[in-house]
Each structure stands twice: as structure tokens, then as C-alpha cells.
Scaffold this motif. Structure first.
Motif, short mmCIF file in Angstrom:
data_model
loop_
_atom_site.label_atom_id
_atom_site.label_comp_id
_atom_site.label_asym_id
_atom_site.label_seq_id
_atom_site.Cartn_x
_atom_site.Cartn_y
_atom_site.Cartn_z
N ARG A 139 0.93 -1.10 0.02
CA ARG A 139 -0.02 -0.03 -0.02
C ARG A 139 0.95 1.24 -0.16
NH1 ARG A 139 -4.95 -0.19 2.59
NH2 ARG A 139 -5.12 1.94 2.37
N VAL A 140 0.28 2.27 -0.48
CA VAL A 140 1.18 3.58 -0.54
C VAL A 140 0.91 4.38 0.90
CG1 VAL A 140 1.24 5.87 -1.56
CG2 VAL A 140 0.74 3.79 -2.91
N TYR A 141 1.98 4.63 1.35
CA TYR A 141 2.25 5.12 2.65
C TYR A 141 1.23 6.32 3.02
CZ TYR A 141 4.25 7.25 7.03
OH TYR A 141 4.04 7.59 8.43
N THR A 142 0.99 7.12 2.04
CA THR A 142 0.25 8.42 2.18
C THR A 142 -1.26 7.93 1.99
OG1 THR A 142 0.55 8.79 -0.18
CG2 THR A 142 2.03 10.08 1.05
N GLU A 143 -1.68 6.86 1.71
CA GLU A 143 -2.98 6.51 1.39
C GLU A 143 -3.56 5.62 2.71
OE1 GLU A 143 -3.27 4.65 -2.31
OE2 GLU A 143 -2.64 6.61 -3.35
N ILE A 144 -2.78 5.34 3.52
CA ILE A 144 -3.39 4.43 4.63
C ILE A 144 -3.64 5.34 5.93
CG2 ILE A 144 -1.77 2.47 4.04
CD1 ILE A 144 0.09 3.14 6.09
N SER A 145 -4.37 4.97 6.87
CA SER A 145 -4.85 5.82 7.92
C SER A 145 -3.60 6.25 8.91
CB SER A 145 -5.78 4.88 8.72
OG SER A 145 -5.17 3.78 9.53
N GLY A 146 -4.11 6.96 9.72
CA GLY A 146 -3.06 7.67 10.78
C GLY A 146 -2.46 6.56 11.63
N GLY A 147 -3.30 5.73 12.21
CA GLY A 147 -2.87 4.69 13.08
C GLY A 147 -2.06 3.54 12.32
N GLU A 148 -2.33 3.33 11.02
CA GLU A 148 -1.27 2.50 10.24
C GLU A 148 -0.07 3.05 9.92
OE1 GLU A 148 -4.93 0.01 7.83
OE2 GLU A 148 -4.11 1.77 7.12
N ARG A 149 -0.24 4.45 9.91
CA ARG A 149 1.20 5.13 9.49
C ARG A 149 2.00 4.91 10.67
NH1 ARG A 149 -2.04 8.91 6.68
NH2 ARG A 149 -2.01 10.37 8.37
N GLN A 150 1.50 5.08 11.84
CA GLN A 150 2.22 5.02 13.11
C GLN A 150 2.77 3.81 13.37
OE1 GLN A 150 2.37 8.07 15.27
NE2 GLN A 150 4.25 6.76 15.55
#
Length: 262
Positions: A139-150
Motif C-alpha cells: 500500500r502507498v504510505y500516504t494513503e493508509i490511515s493515521g494509525g496504520e502510518r504510526q
């Protein structure tokens, strides 16, 4: 204090920018498997302290010892291999995949201009699995949720195989469920033997994941100890300047901290 290996000792530390001293007289220690939660109002020096622990700013006085050695004598690369930084979740400027973001955590293990090898890719995959986000790898990092990015940022830090994690408000801007997931991961990582220093604006989070709490006010320690002893209505009112209620939730459930409105 844990009887395990002492990973970090901060001795009478003064820190700041240029000629400006932001904090002084700060001292604490952290063993493998421990979580230390740093609490304090905006502008109290938490970020400057973190930058000094990470070697991004030189200490103005005192010492930062990592595994018994003065970190000021270490190269930036060696320090980065021992201490990993987890910032607040953010949206990157470029559309990297989650796997690519996590692989960036191997940078401290590579020679200049070297490309990641088989061991680096294996470490990144292991970190993705460890945080339970392997399904997000493409997945593209900019397109996942804030929790997933963390979680991806924590995986990036783990990919470098550090002994210590420094986490700057890892639950900031996350919803209730993602806050719980990130705090659970922090506790689990400490259970594996990592040392964790984190900051938060929610004192209640310390009851959920921290072994000890450091209260920072005007650049100096205003308290240090277990959450149950250190986080009190009186100490929080001195720290934040507002009346606070600390409500125990029962054995093993921690406490809720809430301001008392006039």
C-alpha cells in the motif's frame, strides 16, 4: 528499577540550542524492558531533550550514557544503530510503499551509497510481520490511515534492530482504538526487552504502558517514579496549571485523568 541490562543513563543533563539553555539538572535511567513516559506542558523542553538523547543536539552539561558508554564519543551512525526515533505519524511527501518506508529503517546499518541487501529486506519483512501490518506492505504510505502510518513508523524503527526507542507523542492525532493499539504495541515491545522513552499529553496513557513517569516542568524534573505514585491530582495541577481528577479504574485497569472545569 528493572534488574535487567541498563541501557540508558542520563546524568545531570543540561540541554538547549546555541547559547540558550532549555533544561538542566535532568537525570534518569532506563533498563531493558522498561517504558519511561515523559509528561509535561507544551514548551517545557520535551522535544529538545529527545533531540539531545538522539545526539542531534550536543549536551550543554552532564552526560548521556548508552549501555554504559558516553554517547558523545560515539559516531552518529553507531548511535542511530542503538537508539531509533519514532516521530508522530505524518504524511510523506512522496508515494513510497509501506515496505519501502520500513526498509528505510535499515539506513543506519548500511555503508555510504550501499543498497539494501538480503538481510536488510529480511529485517524489514520481519518488522512488518511483528507489527501485524504485512498486509499493508504494497500500500502507498500516504494513503493508509493515521494509525496504520504510526505502526509503519514503529516497524521502520524496529527494522534497524535498536536497543532503545524514543517516541515523540506516538498516539497524537489517533482515534481511540488506534491509541489503544499503539500503546499495546509499546508494552509488547518492552516485554521483548527493548527500552522505550515516550512522550504524551495524556497522563492516563502512562498508567496503560509505562513502568515509570518523568514529569518535566520548565526544563527540569518535577517528579520521577511509578505512575501510581507520581501522577496525582496535586502533581498534575502543578504541571499543567489546572485542577485535575485522577480516577482509579480498579486493579490492573489504571486510572483516568481529566481536568476539572470551573
Amino acid at each position: 528499577m528493572s534488574a535487567q541490562t541498563l541501557l540508558l543513563r542520563v546524568e545531570d543533563l543540561a540541554f538547549g540550542y546555541g547559547a540558550r539553555i532549555v533544561g538542566a539538572g535532568v537525570g534518569f535511567a532506563l533498563s531493558a524492558g522498561e517504558v519511561l513516559c515523559l509528561l509535561g506542558p507544551n514548551g517545557c523542553g520535551k522535544t529538545t531533550l529527545f533531540k539531545t538523547l538522539l545526539g542531534l543536539l550536543p549536551a550543554k552539561a552532564g552526560r548521556v550514557l548508552v549501555e554504559g558508554e558516553d554517547a558523545a564519543r560515539w559516531s552518529r551512525a553507531r548511535l542511530a544503530r542503538s537508539i531509533a526515533y519514532v516521530p508522530q505519524a505524518h504524511a510523506a511527501l512522496f508515494p513510497f510503499t509501506v515496505r519501502e518506508v520500513v526498509l528505510m529503517g535499515r539506513a543506519s546499518r548500511l555503508e555510504a551509497f550501499a543498497s539494501p541487501g538480503r538481510a536488510d529486506h529480511a529485517a524489514a519483512e520481519a518488522a512488518l510481520d511483528d507489527l501485524g501490518i504485512a498486509r499493508l506492505a504494497e500500500r502507498v504510505y500516504t494513503e493508509i490511515s493515521g494509525g496504520e502510518r504510526q505502526l509503519a513508523l514503529i516497524a521502520r524503527a524496529l527494522a534497524g534492530e535498536p536497543r532503545l526507542l524514543v517516541m515523540d507523542e506516538p498516539t497524537a492525532s489517533l482515534d481511540f482504538g488506534n491509541q489503544a493499539r499503539v500503546l499495546g504495541q509499546i508494552r509488547r515491545l518492552a516485554g521483548r526487552g527493548l527500552g522505550v522513552v515516550l512522550s504524551t499529553h495524556d497522563p492516563g496513557h502512562a498508567f496503560l504502558c509505562a513502568d515509570r513517569v518523568a514529569l518535566l516542568r520548565d526544563g527540569r524534573l518535577a517528579g520521577l517514579g511509578p505512575p501510581e505514585e507520581t501522577i496525582t491530582p496535586a502533581s498534575l495541577e502543578r504541571l499543567y496549571g489546572v485542577p485535575v481528577a485522577v480516577v482509579p479504574l480498579g486493579p490492573g485497569a489504571g486510572s483516568v485523568c481529566t481536568p476539572i472545569l470551573p
